[in-house]
Design an enzyme around this catalytic site. Sequence first.
Site: not given
Length: 283
Positions: A139-140, A143, A218
Amino acid sequence: MMRILLFLATNMAVMLVLGIILSVTGIAGNSTGGILIMALLFGFAGSLISLFLSKTMALRSVDGEVITQPRNQTERWLIDTVSRQAQKAGIPMPDVAIYHSPDVNAFATGATKSNSLVAVSTGLLNNMTEAEAEAVLAHEISHISNGDMVTMALLQGVLNTFVIFLSRVIATAVASSRNNNGEETRSSGIYFLVSMVLEMLFGVLASIIAMWFSRYREFRADAGSASLVGKEKMIMALQRLQQLHEHQNLEGSLNAFMINGKRSELFMSHPPLEKRIEALRNL
């Protein structure tokens, strides 16, 4: 959430200082064109300064330690996992840091894809399985690969510009009057007061827009994690956070995923966990 709070806090601090300078010195003048030029310069200054300081400030705020040489199996796993995911996402290897905190937290920050950071709390490592932690890391990484910090900085720069411009145009109109000779005069005290009050009000509205965009990011990062490690792992990670939320009082903690349900969603930087899980299931 941490990276957003730090970014917005720095941006607001810079904006406040620059706003006071503009109001006291009257640098922008009375013309709409002059105000617009100054709004552009000062508006983007706040967001860009926040962007380029984001990595350093984030590390200092949590007293994080960048892993330069893995000292144990956990650190080796972190480096190997982030390296593998970064390669799959097509980005340079980011710095990886661990910081001591009971909060289940992870965040990514940095001005560019080649100068980025992924930080993980000991609370996350102690409370999640490897599969769940792998999904959080993905997930990071998403980003970073999506260029979210740069996009956020550009959006914030535009919002800052409108906040400065509108507050000063309205303040100029309110504080201006004509004397007996037909000459326009301006009360500096009224101008300063009105511009500061309007800047705060417009700043709240700008924050709502920024938070909406953050929630959108997100969902994209969740989808990016699903493409890197599979959506089931990401769903498992979010469900784990739900379980932790039910058994621990985590309200007020700076958490990358945990959302305080008592707040209005307008001011949330992250969507409710239920909506994120539903979105993943619909992929």
